[in-house]
Write a protein that holds these residues in place. Structure first.
Motif, short mmCIF file in Angstrom:
data_model
loop_
_atom_site.label_atom_id
_atom_site.label_comp_id
_atom_site.label_asym_id
_atom_site.label_seq_id
_atom_site.Cartn_x
_atom_site.Cartn_y
_atom_site.Cartn_z
N GLU A 111 -54.63 -18.18 16.00
CA GLU A 111 -54.27 -19.59 15.95
C GLU A 111 -53.90 -20.10 17.34
OE1 GLU A 111 -51.52 -22.39 13.09
OE2 GLU A 111 -50.72 -20.45 13.71
N CYS A 112 -53.15 -19.30 18.09
CA CYS A 112 -52.77 -19.66 19.46
C CYS A 112 -54.01 -19.79 20.35
CB CYS A 112 -51.81 -18.61 20.01
SG CYS A 112 -51.48 -18.74 21.79
N ILE A 113 -54.90 -18.81 20.27
CA ILE A 113 -56.13 -18.84 21.08
C ILE A 113 -56.95 -20.08 20.77
CG2 ILE A 113 -58.35 -17.69 21.43
CD1 ILE A 113 -56.84 -15.02 20.97
N LYS A 119 -59.87 -18.46 26.58
CA LYS A 119 -61.06 -17.62 26.51
C LYS A 119 -60.67 -16.25 25.95
CE LYS A 119 -63.38 -19.82 30.43
NZ LYS A 119 -63.93 -19.63 31.79
N PHE A 120 -61.49 -15.74 25.04
CA PHE A 120 -61.13 -14.51 24.34
C PHE A 120 -62.29 -13.54 24.35
CE2 PHE A 120 -60.57 -12.25 20.12
CZ PHE A 120 -59.53 -11.44 20.55
N ILE A 121 -62.07 -12.36 24.92
CA ILE A 121 -63.06 -11.28 24.90
C ILE A 121 -62.49 -10.18 24.02
CG2 ILE A 121 -64.36 -9.59 26.23
CD1 ILE A 121 -62.85 -12.50 28.07
N TYR A 122 -63.13 -9.94 22.88
CA TYR A 122 -62.68 -8.90 21.96
C TYR A 122 -63.51 -7.65 22.24
CZ TYR A 122 -60.45 -7.40 17.55
OH TYR A 122 -59.68 -6.77 16.61
N VAL A 123 -62.86 -6.63 22.77
CA VAL A 123 -63.53 -5.38 23.10
C VAL A 123 -63.66 -4.56 21.82
CG1 VAL A 123 -63.53 -3.33 24.55
CG2 VAL A 123 -62.53 -5.46 25.41
N ILE A 124 -64.89 -4.27 21.41
CA ILE A 124 -65.11 -3.52 20.16
C ILE A 124 -64.94 -2.04 20.48
CG2 ILE A 124 -66.66 -3.13 18.22
CD1 ILE A 124 -67.98 -5.76 18.76
N ILE A 125 -63.67 -1.63 20.54
CA ILE A 125 -63.33 -0.26 20.90
C ILE A 125 -63.53 0.67 19.71
CG2 ILE A 125 -60.87 -0.22 20.29
CD1 ILE A 125 -62.31 0.82 23.68
N ASP A 126 -63.42 0.11 18.50
CA ASP A 126 -63.78 0.81 17.26
C ASP A 126 -64.41 -0.25 16.36
OD1 ASP A 126 -61.63 -0.66 16.20
OD2 ASP A 126 -60.24 1.01 16.42
N GLU A 127 -64.58 0.03 15.07
CA GLU A 127 -65.31 -0.90 14.20
C GLU A 127 -64.43 -1.95 13.53
OE1 GLU A 127 -68.97 0.79 12.19
OE2 GLU A 127 -67.67 2.56 12.17
N LYS A 180 -63.44 -21.01 19.84
CA LYS A 180 -64.73 -21.50 20.33
C LYS A 180 -65.25 -20.75 21.54
CE LYS A 180 -64.91 -24.72 17.21
NZ LYS A 180 -65.87 -24.59 16.09
N ASP A 181 -64.37 -20.36 22.43
CA ASP A 181 -64.80 -19.71 23.67
C ASP A 181 -64.49 -18.22 23.60
OD1 ASP A 181 -65.76 -19.26 26.16
OD2 ASP A 181 -64.35 -20.56 27.22
N CYS A 182 -65.25 -17.52 22.75
CA CYS A 182 -64.97 -16.09 22.57
C CYS A 182 -66.27 -15.30 22.58
CB CYS A 182 -64.19 -15.84 21.28
SG CYS A 182 -65.15 -16.01 19.77
N VAL A 183 -66.15 -14.04 22.93
CA VAL A 183 -67.28 -13.12 22.91
C VAL A 183 -66.77 -11.76 22.43
CG1 VAL A 183 -66.92 -12.59 25.36
CG2 VAL A 183 -69.12 -12.06 24.29
N PHE A 184 -67.56 -11.10 21.61
CA PHE A 184 -67.24 -9.75 21.14
C PHE A 184 -68.17 -8.80 21.90
CE2 PHE A 184 -64.74 -10.17 17.06
CZ PHE A 184 -64.43 -11.51 17.25
N ALA A 185 -67.60 -7.85 22.60
CA ALA A 185 -68.38 -6.98 23.48
C ALA A 185 -68.08 -5.52 23.20
CB ALA A 185 -68.08 -7.30 24.95
N GLY A 186 -69.12 -4.69 23.23
CA GLY A 186 -68.93 -3.28 22.99
C GLY A 186 -70.19 -2.50 23.30
#
Length: 322
Positions: A111-113, A119-127, A180-186
């Motif tokens: 909610e804060c983001i 900008k949010f980069i979610y590192v897919i360190i696991d599933e 809106k400004d996010c990417v999931f990377a792994g």
């Protein structure tokens, strides 16, 4: 100058802590204003490390999860402290590493983001990012239809009563599109599986190659370490960094136990805070090994054993090979 926050459950505990700390240090080396905000572990080692959770709140979070199954839905006050810190530091970019682990209220963070346009980069360190409550699918496909009736209800994060997997899944389904400004990377393995998840519809996914520093993870003379551990030169040394909770470290202890009567083998075990009970006589527990000492332990070993059966990127295998 960007103000960046790396959010993780810890900085000094487990391989995930090592990855988060490495990311933070790399950002600092690029002259970014980077801060590592974490929920559990040792006290901060300098002003760029900020601990926002305490052990009592984490205990309550874990206990509530045992009853309701809703991991990531508690730690309300801790997450409010985190958000205040994000505001104080004027953070404009967040790297989320491991957001599960009984220390964070995910809805409040998302909610804060969303509201602040961070900008949010979610590192897919696991599933976990593209599943319901689980950190690994372990062959389960219920996430393709929204989870619920979870066959891994009693597996970390465990619930002994209610199944909260659909609730957690729906939370993600609600908030992911609002950031809106996010990417999931792994790594490629994770991204190929993430694409299948309905949670990732409309989400930007990026493959990032994980690597290790082969200059750092290179052979080092282990003779002093051999003497420190009291291992004679005629022994075959087997090494593992498998944690008991998530990486099946108990299998490694059992392997040592089965070979206890063979004096040729010595088993050295890192990756855990506390030693197992009733250790076999051929087993040496060394606790968490500092990162700068790990190459010497790899160099000491004749064989590295990797017991995890659920891993997106087994970095310790790459380190040992180097």
């Amino acid at each position: 100058m960007k103000n960046i926050a790396v959010i993780n459950q810890s900085y000094d505990d487990s391989s995930i802590g090592k990855i988060a700390d490495g990311l933070h240090q790399h950002l600092l080396s690029l002259n970014y204003n980077s801060f590592l905000l974490y929920g559990c572990g040792d006290e901060p080692k300098d002003p760029t490390y900020v601990k926002f959770e305490n052990e009592f709140e984490r205990y309550i979070h874990a206990l509530a999860t045992r009853i309701t199954g809703r991991q990531g839905c508690y730690s309300y006050f801790a997450t409010k402290r985190l958000i205040r810190k994000l505001e104080e530091l004027k953070i404009d970019t967040i790297y989320g590493v491991c957001l599960h682990g009984y220390y964070l209220n995910e809805r409040l963070l998302f909610e804060c983001i969303s509201k602040r346009g961070i900008k949010f980069i979610y590192v897919i360190i696991d599933e976990y990012p593209y599943l319901g409550k689980c950190w690994s699918s372990n062959g389960c496909t219920r996430y393709l239809s929204g989870c619920g009736n979870c066959p891994q209800k009693k597996v970390y994060p465990a619930s002994f009563f209610l199944d909260g997997s659909r609730h957690i899944y729906n939370n993600k389904a609600t908030w992911y599109p609002r950031m809106k400004d996010c990417v999931f990377a792994g790594p490629e393995f994770s991204i190929k599986n993430a694409i299948k998840s309905p949670l990732m519809k409309g989400i930007r996914l990026e493959i990032i190659d994980e690597g290790i520093d082969i200059d750092f993870y290179s052979y080092r003379e282990p003779e002093n370490l051999r003497k420190k551990l009291g291992i004679s030169n005629d022994k075959i040394i087997i090494f593992s960094t498998a944690s008991f909770r998530l990486k099946n470290g108990a299998f490694y202890v059992e392997l040592a136990r089965r070979l206890e009567n063979n004096p040729q083998y010595v088993f050295v075990h890192s990756g855990n805070k506390e030693a197992p009970e009733n250790m076999p006589s051929n087993y040496i527990f060394v606790g968490f090994v500092p990162a700068d000492e790990l190459p010497t332990y790899y160099s000491l070993a004749d064989l590295f054993v990797f017991t995890s059966m659920q891993d997106c990127m087994p970095n310790t295998c790459l380190e040992s090979l180097a």
